[in-house]
Motif scaffolding. Structure first.
Motif, PDB file in Angstrom:
ATOM      1  N   VAL A  79       0.840  -1.198   0.000  1.00 17.79           N
ATOM      2  CA  VAL A  79       0.000   0.000   0.000  1.00 17.79           C
ATOM      3  C   VAL A  79       0.877   1.250   0.000  1.00 17.79           C
ATOM      4  O   VAL A  79       1.811   1.365   0.796  1.00 17.79           O
ATOM      5  N   LYS A  80       0.584   2.173  -0.899  1.00 20.47           N
ATOM      6  CA  LYS A  80       1.291   3.455  -0.938  1.00 20.47           C
ATOM      7  C   LYS A  80       0.492   4.478  -0.129  1.00 20.47           C
ATOM      8  O   LYS A  80      -0.381   5.172  -0.646  1.00 20.47           O
ATOM      9  N   PHE A  81       0.782   4.547   1.161  1.00 15.11           N
ATOM     10  CA  PHE A  81       0.043   5.436   2.048  1.00 15.11           C
ATOM     11  C   PHE A  81       0.267   6.893   1.636  1.00 15.11           C
ATOM     12  O   PHE A  81       1.385   7.289   1.296  1.00 15.11           O
ATOM     13  N   GLN A  82      -0.798   7.678   1.708  1.00 14.83           N
ATOM     14  CA  GLN A  82      -0.711   9.091   1.351  1.00 14.83           C
ATOM     15  C   GLN A  82      -1.886   9.840   1.962  1.00 14.83           C
ATOM     16  O   GLN A  82      -2.905   9.241   2.320  1.00 14.83           O
ATOM     17  N   THR A  83      -1.729  11.151   2.099  1.00 15.55           N
ATOM     18  CA  THR A  83      -2.828  11.962   2.622  1.00 15.55           C
ATOM     19  C   THR A  83      -3.963  11.989   1.600  1.00 15.55           C
ATOM     20  O   THR A  83      -3.733  12.304   0.428  1.00 15.55           O
ATOM     21  N   PRO A  84      -5.179  11.634   1.983  1.00 20.16           N
ATOM     22  CA  PRO A  84      -6.288  11.587   1.026  1.00 20.16           C
ATOM     23  C   PRO A  84      -6.571  12.949   0.403  1.00 20.16           C
ATOM     24  O   PRO A  84      -6.516  13.987   1.068  1.00 20.16           O
ATOM     25  N   THR A  85      -6.858  12.930  -0.895  1.00 26.61           N
ATOM     26  CA  THR A  85      -7.186  14.134  -1.649  1.00 26.61           C
ATOM     27  C   THR A  85      -8.362  13.865  -2.573  1.00 26.61           C
ATOM     28  O   THR A  85      -8.750  12.716  -2.793  1.00 26.61           O
ATOM     29  N   ARG A  86      -8.916  14.936  -3.134  1.00 26.35           N
ATOM     30  CA  ARG A  86     -10.008  14.807  -4.093  1.00 26.35           C
ATOM     31  C   ARG A  86      -9.439  14.448  -5.452  1.00 26.35           C
ATOM     32  O   ARG A  86      -8.486  15.062  -5.928  1.00 26.35           O
ATOM     33  N   ARG A  87     -10.046  13.449  -6.097  1.00 26.39           N
ATOM     34  CA  ARG A  87      -9.577  13.000  -7.405  1.00 26.39           C
ATOM     35  C   ARG A  87     -10.678  12.980  -8.457  1.00 26.39           C
ATOM     36  O   ARG A  87     -10.387  12.780  -9.633  1.00 26.39           O
ATOM     37  N   ILE A  88     -11.917  13.132  -8.061  1.00 23.69           N
ATOM     38  CA  ILE A  88     -13.029  13.150  -9.018  1.00 23.69           C
ATOM     39  C   ILE A  88     -13.299  14.601  -9.391  1.00 23.69           C
ATOM     40  O   ILE A  88     -13.952  15.337  -8.656  1.00 23.69           O
ATOM     41  N   LEU A  89     -12.763  15.018 -10.551  1.00 23.13           N
ATOM     42  CA  LEU A  89     -12.837  16.414 -10.961  1.00 23.13           C
ATOM     43  C   LEU A  89     -13.643  16.616 -12.240  1.00 23.13           C
ATOM     44  O   LEU A  89     -14.028  17.740 -12.552  1.00 23.13           O
ATOM     45  N   THR A  90     -13.906  15.552 -12.971  1.00 22.98           N
ATOM     46  CA  THR A  90     -14.635  15.645 -14.233  1.00 22.98           C
ATOM     47  C   THR A  90     -15.601  14.472 -14.328  1.00 22.98           C
ATOM     48  O   THR A  90     -15.473  13.481 -13.593  1.00 22.98           O
ATOM     49  N   PRO A  91     -16.584  14.547 -15.238  1.00 16.09           N
ATOM     50  CA  PRO A  91     -17.459  13.383 -15.463  1.00 16.09           C
ATOM     51  C   PRO A  91     -16.685  12.121 -15.816  1.00 16.09           C
ATOM     52  O   PRO A  91     -17.088  11.014 -15.443  1.00 16.09           O
ATOM     53  N   GLN A  92     -15.585  12.268 -16.553  1.00 17.71           N
ATOM     54  CA  GLN A  92     -14.792  11.098 -16.901  1.00 17.71           C
ATOM     55  C   GLN A  92     -14.174  10.473 -15.645  1.00 17.71           C
ATOM     56  O   GLN A  92     -14.122   9.235 -15.516  1.00 17.71           O
ATOM     57  N   ASP A  93     -13.686  11.303 -14.722  1.00 21.42           N
ATOM     58  CA  ASP A  93     -13.170  10.777 -13.456  1.00 21.42           C
ATOM     59  C   ASP A  93     -14.249   9.993 -12.719  1.00 21.42           C
ATOM     60  O   ASP A  93     -13.979   8.940 -12.140  1.00 21.42           O
ATOM     61  N   HIS A  94     -15.451  10.526 -12.739  1.00 15.43           N
ATOM     62  CA  HIS A  94     -16.555   9.869 -12.041  1.00 15.43           C
ATOM     63  C   HIS A  94     -16.861   8.507 -12.661  1.00 15.43           C
ATOM     64  O   HIS A  94     -17.099   7.523 -11.955  1.00 15.43           O
ATOM     65  N   LYS A  95     -16.840   8.432 -13.997  1.00 22.45           N
ATOM     66  CA  LYS A  95     -17.074   7.151 -14.665  1.00 22.45           C
ATOM     67  C   LYS A  95     -15.992   6.140 -14.309  1.00 22.45           C
ATOM     68  O   LYS A  95     -16.271   4.950 -14.118  1.00 22.45           O
ATOM     69  N   LEU A  96     -14.780   6.614 -14.217  1.00 23.31           N
ATOM     70  CA  LEU A  96     -13.680   5.720 -13.825  1.00 23.31           C
ATOM     71  C   LEU A  96     -13.897   5.193 -12.412  1.00 23.31           C
ATOM     72  O   LEU A  96     -13.630   4.018 -12.130  1.00 23.31           O
ATOM     73  N   PHE A  97     -14.365   6.064 -11.527  1.00 25.24           N
ATOM     74  CA  PHE A  97     -14.634   5.623 -10.148  1.00 25.24           C
ATOM     75  C   PHE A  97     -15.720   4.553 -10.109  1.00 25.24           C
ATOM     76  O   PHE A  97     -15.590   3.543  -9.405  1.00 25.24           O
ATOM     77  N   LEU A  98     -16.805   4.759 -10.853  1.00 24.52           N
ATOM     78  CA  LEU A  98     -17.928   3.818 -10.818  1.00 24.52           C
ATOM     79  C   LEU A  98     -17.534   2.439 -11.337  1.00 24.52           C
ATOM     80  O   LEU A  98     -18.199   1.445 -11.025  1.00 24.52           O
ATOM     81  N   ALA A  99     -16.478   2.369 -12.126  1.00 25.22           N
ATOM     82  CA  ALA A  99     -16.007   1.082 -12.644  1.00 25.22           C
ATOM     83  C   ALA A  99     -14.792   0.555 -11.886  1.00 25.22           C
ATOM     84  O   ALA A  99     -14.208  -0.456 -12.290  1.00 25.22           O
TER      85      ALA A  99
END
Length: 459
Positions: A79-99
């Motif tokens: 696991v590459k531990f890191q401080t959580p950040t926002r990554r869903i910035l566009t509709p395409q990002d959202h589609k990637l998340f849902l899959a």
């Protein structure tokens, strides 16, 4: 003397009214013809046809989302531990998340928690089943409650908007977080690496310091904090009933105190789920508790005696009772129409299935909600998500305080900045005053008749 042969004379002689004639010589109706009777049957047929066109076919109705299997625990050495950040910035990002596997992980965790309390009242969890980690969570929430009580609001202006002392309270929580994490007995080899992730999710569980608001998205962050502990092998599946029926009620008690103390504004008008200004998961878990109850029906939430008697045992009734207590009018149909509508369902199974659909469609499936979701190492984003962040970094909290606010367009997912002095566009929200604060201020002024809710005159 012969009678007249004129039309007038004929009319007089026969006693009948004359018929007017048109230029073609054919009789025409009189000046006030009888109105024709409308063909109501034809109109009904047209309405039925239009209704059928609007309704989806039975085969197209969305089925109740199933519970995915719990994914295996990760190999923490990878696991590459890191401080959580926002990554869903566009509709395409959202589609990637849902899959993505992370989507399945979150759905699986929440639904397994819900299933773990099916047909179980809160009293079904005995103290002997409480693990050290669960007890540590209860102790952490108790200490945070004490921090809240020791940080009273700094004014009594009667404002319905959030009190700025809330930021002082959150600062105290952040300063105590290393102590809180030490109570959890994190794996020694990963404690330092995992602490930034756990701290971020914990800090985002109590509301937003800039906007002084709280909503069901912050509630979800608390469960992401619990999910991280599970991925660190601290919360095995047998602890799930304790998490829902012991830890979660303690968290709800804490947040109710925080909301009442600092008048937190709802993060959106009536919440993204449309059920409650602040919470959602009490309704999902609460419906699961009542799946096959012998006599408590969905209609029971309208009965004050049922709420008082069964609220301590069932999260659904407990949350409805609290909602009622924070409103200035009496009756669910006036202040919570969606809860009122849902109570007409024939069974708790129907309600529980509907809550699952709402979680999948109205939370994880909506870009305006998921743009605030945080990804780290334990709850990772895909590599392709969030590339826009590298080109357009977010504003700092200081910049936001100086009048700028970063928002994402609801339809296109584009980042844009508003100056609050100019106003708000249609794509953005407005500050929503707390109805909870309104009720509290009325009680303070004695305007509620000894704490009684006022009734609508025609109710």
């Amino acid at each position: 003397m012969s009678s007249s042969t004129s039309p007038a004379g004929a009319a007089v002689g026969t006693g009948r009214q004359p018929e007017s004639t048109s230029n073609s010589g054919k009789p025409s109706p009189g000046p006030n013809p009888a109105p024709s009777i409308p063909n109501l049957l034809a109109r009904k047929s047209k309405l039925d046809e239009a209704r059928r066109r609007r309704q989806p076919e039975s085969g197209s109705l969305q089925p109740v989302p199933e519970t995915p299997p719990l994914p295996p625990l990760p190999d923490l050495s990878t696991v590459k531990f890191q401080t959580p950040t926002r990554r869903i910035l566009t509709p395409q990002d959202h589609k990637l998340f849902l899959a993505s596997p992370t989507y399945t992980l979150v759905v699986s965790f929440i639904f397994h928690l819900s299933e773990s309390v099916a047909d179980k009242p809160i009293s079904s969890v005995s103290a002997s089943t409480v693990t050290p980690t669960v007890q540590a969570l209860l102790d952490i929430l108790t200490e945070i409650e004490e921090l809240c009580r020791s940080t009273p609001p700094d004014d009594n202006t009667g404002s319905r908007f959030g009190n700025k002392t809330f930021r002082t309270f959150l600062d105290k929580v952040k300063s105590r977080t290393p102590h809180f994490l030490s109570l959890l007995n994190l794996p020694p080899q990963h404690a330092n690496d995992a602490s930034p992730e756990l701290s971020t999710y914990l800090h985002h569980s109590f509301g937003n310091a800039t906007r002084i608001d709280y909503g069901s998205g912050h509630e979800l962050n608390f469960f992401l904090f619990l999910l991280c502990l599970r991925l660190l092998s601290l919360l095995p599946q047998p602890t799930f009933p304790s998490l829902v029926l012991l830890v979660f009620p303690k968290y709800l008690e804490l947040m109710r105190l925080v909301q009442l103390t600092y008048y937190l504004e709802p993060a959106g008008s009536h919440g993204v789920w449309g059920l409650d200004d602040y919470q959602f998961l009490p309704f999902l878990f609460g419906a699961s508790q009542l799946l096959h109850h012998g006599f408590l029906t969905p209609k029971s939430i309208h009965q004050t005696l049922s709420l008082e008697q069964f609220g301590p045992e069932y999260l659904y009734h407990n949350q409805v009772a609290f909602v009622n207590s924070t409103k200035t009018v009496q009756g669910l149909r006036w202040h919570s129409p969606m809860l009122d509508d849902i109570s007409a369902a024939k069974s708790w199974t129907k309600i529980e299935g509907g809550m699952r659909k709402m979680f999948v469609n109205e939370v994880l499936g909506k870009l305006p909600v998921m743009q605030h979701f945080l990804f780290g190492g334990l709850i990772p984003a895909t590599e392709e998500m969030g590339k826009l962040a590298e080109e357009q970094p977010e504003l700092t909290e200081e910049e936001i305080e100086n009048g700028k606010l970063v928002i994402f367009d609801d339809t296109e997912g584009k980042r844009h900045v508003h100056q609050q002095a100019v106003g708000w566009g249609d794509c953005c929200g407005i500050k929503v005053p707390s109805s909870l604060a309104a009720a509290e201020e009325m009680r303070k002024r004695g305007a509620m008749g000894g704490g009684q809710l006022r009734r609508i005159p025609f109710d």
